[in-house]
Structures are given as structure tokens and as C-alpha cells.
Design a protein around this motif. Structure first.
Motif, PDB file in Angstrom:
ATOM      1  N   HIS A   1      94.776   7.322  28.799  1.00  0.00           N
ATOM      2  CA  HIS A   1      95.623   8.440  29.218  1.00  0.00           C
ATOM      3  C   HIS A   1      95.681   8.549  30.734  1.00  0.00           C
ATOM      4  O   HIS A   1      96.744   8.847  31.296  1.00  0.00           O
ATOM      5  CB  HIS A   1      95.118   9.749  28.607  1.00  0.00           C
ATOM      6  CG  HIS A   1      95.423   9.896  27.152  1.00  0.00           C
ATOM      7  ND1 HIS A   1      96.660   9.620  26.616  1.00  0.00           N
ATOM      8  CD2 HIS A   1      94.655  10.327  26.113  1.00  0.00           C
ATOM      9  CE1 HIS A   1      96.648   9.850  25.317  1.00  0.00           C
ATOM     10  NE2 HIS A   1      95.444  10.276  24.987  1.00  0.00           N
TER      11      HIS A   1
ATOM     12  N   TYR B   1      87.656  15.121  37.157  1.00  0.00           N
ATOM     13  CA  TYR B   1      87.029  14.661  35.919  1.00  0.00           C
ATOM     14  C   TYR B   1      87.155  13.135  35.831  1.00  0.00           C
ATOM     15  O   TYR B   1      88.212  12.620  35.475  1.00  0.00           O
ATOM     16  CB  TYR B   1      87.708  15.305  34.708  1.00  0.00           C
ATOM     17  CG  TYR B   1      87.458  16.797  34.579  1.00  0.00           C
ATOM     18  CD1 TYR B   1      86.492  17.280  33.696  1.00  0.00           C
ATOM     19  CD2 TYR B   1      88.173  17.713  35.336  1.00  0.00           C
ATOM     20  CE1 TYR B   1      86.255  18.642  33.563  1.00  0.00           C
ATOM     21  CE2 TYR B   1      87.936  19.075  35.215  1.00  0.00           C
ATOM     22  CZ  TYR B   1      86.981  19.525  34.324  1.00  0.00           C
ATOM     23  OH  TYR B   1      86.756  20.884  34.217  1.00  0.00           O
TER      24      TYR B   1
ATOM     25  N   LYS C   1      81.854  14.581  22.466  1.00  0.00           N
ATOM     26  CA  LYS C   1      81.999  13.788  23.679  1.00  0.00           C
ATOM     27  C   LYS C   1      83.388  13.154  23.706  1.00  0.00           C
ATOM     28  O   LYS C   1      83.860  12.659  22.687  1.00  0.00           O
ATOM     29  CB  LYS C   1      80.929  12.689  23.734  1.00  0.00           C
ATOM     30  CG  LYS C   1      79.511  13.210  23.893  1.00  0.00           C
ATOM     31  CD  LYS C   1      78.520  12.061  24.000  1.00  0.00           C
ATOM     32  CE  LYS C   1      77.100  12.591  24.190  1.00  0.00           C
ATOM     33  NZ  LYS C   1      76.116  11.476  24.291  1.00  0.00           N
ATOM     34  N   PRO C   2      84.037  13.156  24.876  1.00  0.00           N
ATOM     35  CA  PRO C   2      85.335  12.496  24.966  1.00  0.00           C
ATOM     36  C   PRO C   2      85.198  10.997  24.765  1.00  0.00           C
ATOM     37  O   PRO C   2      84.168  10.400  25.100  1.00  0.00           O
ATOM     38  CB  PRO C   2      85.814  12.832  26.372  1.00  0.00           C
ATOM     39  CG  PRO C   2      84.577  13.134  27.137  1.00  0.00           C
ATOM     40  CD  PRO C   2      83.614  13.733  26.162  1.00  0.00           C
TER      41      PRO C   2
ATOM     42  N   ASN D   1      96.676  15.931  26.798  1.00  0.00           N
ATOM     43  CA  ASN D   1      95.695  15.133  26.072  1.00  0.00           C
ATOM     44  C   ASN D   1      94.387  15.002  26.849  1.00  0.00           C
ATOM     45  O   ASN D   1      93.296  15.052  26.260  1.00  0.00           O
ATOM     46  CB  ASN D   1      96.279  13.748  25.769  1.00  0.00           C
ATOM     47  CG  ASN D   1      97.145  13.745  24.526  1.00  0.00           C
ATOM     48  OD1 ASN D   1      96.699  14.136  23.458  1.00  0.00           O
ATOM     49  ND2 ASN D   1      98.379  13.321  24.662  1.00  0.00           N
ATOM     50  N   LEU D   2      94.493  14.860  28.156  1.00  0.00           N
ATOM     51  CA  LEU D   2      93.277  14.795  28.974  1.00  0.00           C
ATOM     52  C   LEU D   2      92.554  16.140  28.978  1.00  0.00           C
ATOM     53  O   LEU D   2      91.313  16.189  28.931  1.00  0.00           O
ATOM     54  CB  LEU D   2      93.625  14.354  30.393  1.00  0.00           C
ATOM     55  CG  LEU D   2      93.970  12.869  30.524  1.00  0.00           C
ATOM     56  CD1 LEU D   2      94.641  12.572  31.859  1.00  0.00           C
ATOM     57  CD2 LEU D   2      92.720  12.006  30.349  1.00  0.00           C
TER      58      LEU D   2
ATOM     59  N   TYR E   1      92.523  14.579  37.359  1.00  0.00           N
ATOM     60  CA  TYR E   1      92.254  13.340  36.638  1.00  0.00           C
ATOM     61  C   TYR E   1      92.607  12.078  37.425  1.00  0.00           C
ATOM     62  O   TYR E   1      92.108  11.002  37.112  1.00  0.00           O
ATOM     63  CB  TYR E   1      93.028  13.335  35.318  1.00  0.00           C
ATOM     64  CG  TYR E   1      92.671  14.496  34.433  1.00  0.00           C
ATOM     65  CD1 TYR E   1      91.405  14.599  33.868  1.00  0.00           C
ATOM     66  CD2 TYR E   1      93.581  15.528  34.185  1.00  0.00           C
ATOM     67  CE1 TYR E   1      91.053  15.670  33.071  1.00  0.00           C
ATOM     68  CE2 TYR E   1      93.239  16.613  33.384  1.00  0.00           C
ATOM     69  CZ  TYR E   1      91.978  16.677  32.830  1.00  0.00           C
ATOM     70  OH  TYR E   1      91.634  17.750  32.054  1.00  0.00           O
TER      71      TYR E   1
ATOM     72  N   GLN F   1      90.612  16.310  25.766  1.00  0.00           N
ATOM     73  CA  GLN F   1      89.454  15.417  25.759  1.00  0.00           C
ATOM     74  C   GLN F   1      88.349  15.894  26.701  1.00  0.00           C
ATOM     75  O   GLN F   1      87.169  15.857  26.362  1.00  0.00           O
ATOM     76  CB  GLN F   1      89.891  14.004  26.171  1.00  0.00           C
ATOM     77  CG  GLN F   1      90.686  13.254  25.129  1.00  0.00           C
ATOM     78  CD  GLN F   1      89.797  12.596  24.088  1.00  0.00           C
ATOM     79  OE1 GLN F   1      88.722  12.078  24.407  1.00  0.00           O
ATOM     80  NE2 GLN F   1      90.223  12.604  22.851  1.00  0.00           N
ATOM     81  N   MET F   2      88.733  16.331  27.891  1.00  0.00           N
ATOM     82  CA  MET F   2      87.760  16.544  28.955  1.00  0.00           C
ATOM     83  C   MET F   2      87.339  18.001  29.158  1.00  0.00           C
ATOM     84  O   MET F   2      86.274  18.262  29.713  1.00  0.00           O
ATOM     85  CB  MET F   2      88.317  15.997  30.272  1.00  0.00           C
ATOM     86  CG  MET F   2      88.673  14.514  30.212  1.00  0.00           C
ATOM     87  SD  MET F   2      87.228  13.454  29.985  1.00  0.00           S
ATOM     88  CE  MET F   2      86.561  13.469  31.644  1.00  0.00           C
TER      89      MET F   2
ATOM     90  N   VAL G   1      90.363   8.256  27.038  1.00  0.00           N
ATOM     91  CA  VAL G   1      90.545   8.906  28.335  1.00  0.00           C
ATOM     92  C   VAL G   1      91.066   7.904  29.363  1.00  0.00           C
ATOM     93  O   VAL G   1      92.004   8.204  30.122  1.00  0.00           O
ATOM     94  CB  VAL G   1      89.217   9.530  28.820  1.00  0.00           C
ATOM     95  CG1 VAL G   1      89.349  10.024  30.255  1.00  0.00           C
ATOM     96  CG2 VAL G   1      88.804  10.670  27.901  1.00  0.00           C
TER      97      VAL G   1
ATOM     98  N   LEU H   1      86.782  19.766  24.631  1.00  0.00           N
ATOM     99  CA  LEU H   1      85.708  19.167  23.841  1.00  0.00           C
ATOM    100  C   LEU H   1      84.391  19.325  24.584  1.00  0.00           C
ATOM    101  O   LEU H   1      84.040  18.536  25.448  1.00  0.00           O
ATOM    102  CB  LEU H   1      85.995  17.693  23.567  1.00  0.00           C
ATOM    103  CG  LEU H   1      87.190  17.403  22.667  1.00  0.00           C
ATOM    104  CD1 LEU H   1      87.367  15.903  22.489  1.00  0.00           C
ATOM    105  CD2 LEU H   1      87.014  18.072  21.304  1.00  0.00           C
TER     106      LEU H   1
END
Length: 222
Positions: free
Chosen positions: A134, A217, A125-126, A112-113, A177, A116-117, A131, A120
């Protein structure tokens, strides 16, 4: 020969590492079919024939077709490397299965991260709240693993197993992350993974990672 459908440093790394631990010669050799995630190529390549969700990993071996990394790792270990699994009557069997599936709980948060990061791109934009949630959940899975690992070298008291193999992808990706300095036991655990010849052979096959554009990130600002 075993054919592995693979995306560099994705969940299929688990299967690649396991094959290197077992020895590709026991399969009659290894063919790696590398796919490009996020492109139409995966759908157009015929991958759906062996992976209904058109996801990696998937394997083809002596007429066998399988997908789902946990299922593949468990099956291949049971067939060819029983020392890497724990039999149904083994006292560590429940812990083995729990860690095997815990790895996927953690990996789903990483996925999922990644979406998003990494996937996208601007102008998309995430979502900072998503974020942050998660990352917090991923940190909690790492914290739980740090505590459960304790002073053990591997997840199970009796030693290295396929459950540790399932974690290889996770501990490669999580540091993009989460600051891992708060998890010294996991850092030492990852270092033990990286010292294994099978792991090193798998990484050599992978080559330099091409997925992440930066080393870390942070949660985006609202």
C-alpha cells in the motif's frame, strides 16, 4: 443551514474546506456534527439515514441528503461556486473530473494504511507485506501527481478548483506513511493550499489532530 456529518481530518475535511471556500453564509450557516470513528456511536447516531454506508461525510441542506465526498464537492461547487468547477463544455472538464476521482484512488490507499497501522492495535499486528504494498502504491500516486503538476500552481492550468479541494485530505494524511521530501512540487503545492484563507478557517475548526499517535509510521518489520 447546512449540516455536515464529520470526522476530524477524515474525508469530510474536503467538504468542510469547500464550504469555507464558498462561505458558510451562502448556506445560511454551518452546523458540524462530529462523529467518533471506530466506535458504535456512528451506527447508533442515525447517520445511516443520510449515509447508507454509515460513513462520512454526509450533508443535510434544504431537504437534500448526500454522502460521498466527491459527489458532495462536485454538486456544491456546481450549485454555488461554478468558478471552482469546470462546465461540461470547458476544455479542462476531462482533467477536472480525472483529478476529482484520482483523489479518491489516493485516499483509498491512505484508508487501508490507516486501518493497518492505526486501527489495528496490539495484540493485532499489521501485515508487513500488505503495508509495504500500500505504501508503494501510495508513493506511485504521489509520484504521478508530482509529474503532472509540473510548474503549475494548481492541478488545472486555469487555476484553483474543487479538484484541489479534494486533495487537501490526502496531502494532510500521506506524510504519515510516505517521506514527502522526494516530492518538492507537492510540498510547495501543499504550502499553497495551507496559505488559502478558506483552508485556514477549516483547519481552525478542526483543531489539533487526534487520530495519529506518531508523526510517521514506517513499514513494520516482518
Amino acid at each position: 443551514m447546512i449540516r455536515l456529518h464529520h470526522v476530524q481530518y477524515g474525508r469530510s475535511f474536503r467538504v468542510l474546506w469547500l464550504i469555507e471556500e464558498i462561505g458558510p453564509e451562502r448556506f445560511g450557516g454551518l452546523e458540524v456534527v462530529e462523529h467518533r470513528i471506530g466506535t458504535p456511536e456512528m451506527r447508533e447516531s442515525g447517520l445511516a439515514r443520510v449515509s447508507p454506508a454509515i460513513r462520512i461525510p454526509a450533508i443535510e441542506w434544504n431537504g437534500l441528503e448526500m454522502s460521498e465526498s466527491g459527489a458532495i464537492v462536485e454538486y456544491l461547487a456546481e450549485r454555488l461556486a461554478p468558478e471552482l468547477t469546470r462546465a461540461p463544455d470547458h476544455p479542462e472538464r476531462p482533467a477536472f473530473l480525472q483529478w476529482l476521482h484520482y483523489a479518491e484512488t489516493m485516499a483509498s490507499l491512505i484508508e487501508n494504511l490507516n486501518l493497518q497501522m492505526v486501527f489495528l492495535r496490539p495484540p493485532a499486528k499489521p501485515a508487513p507485506v500488505v503495508v509495504k504494498l500500500h505504501v508503494a502504491r501510495l508513493r506511485q500516486t504521489l509520484r504521478g501527481m508530482e509529474e503532472a503538476l509540473g510548474e503549475k500552481e494548481w492541478l488545472l492550468p486555469s487555476g484553483f478548483s474543487a479538484a484541489d479541494v479534494m486533495m487537501g485530505f490526502n496531502l494532510f494524511a500521506a506524510p504519515y506513511y510516505v517521506d514527502m521530501e522526494e516530492f518538492p512540487r507537492l510540498l510547495a503545492y501543499r504550502a499553497r493550499m495551507e496559505a488559502r484563507p478558506g483552508y485556514q478557517r477549516a483547519v481552525e475548526r478542526e483543531g489539533p489532530q487526534r487520530f495519529y499517535a506518531q508523526d510517521f509510521y514506517p513499514v513494520p518489520e516482518a
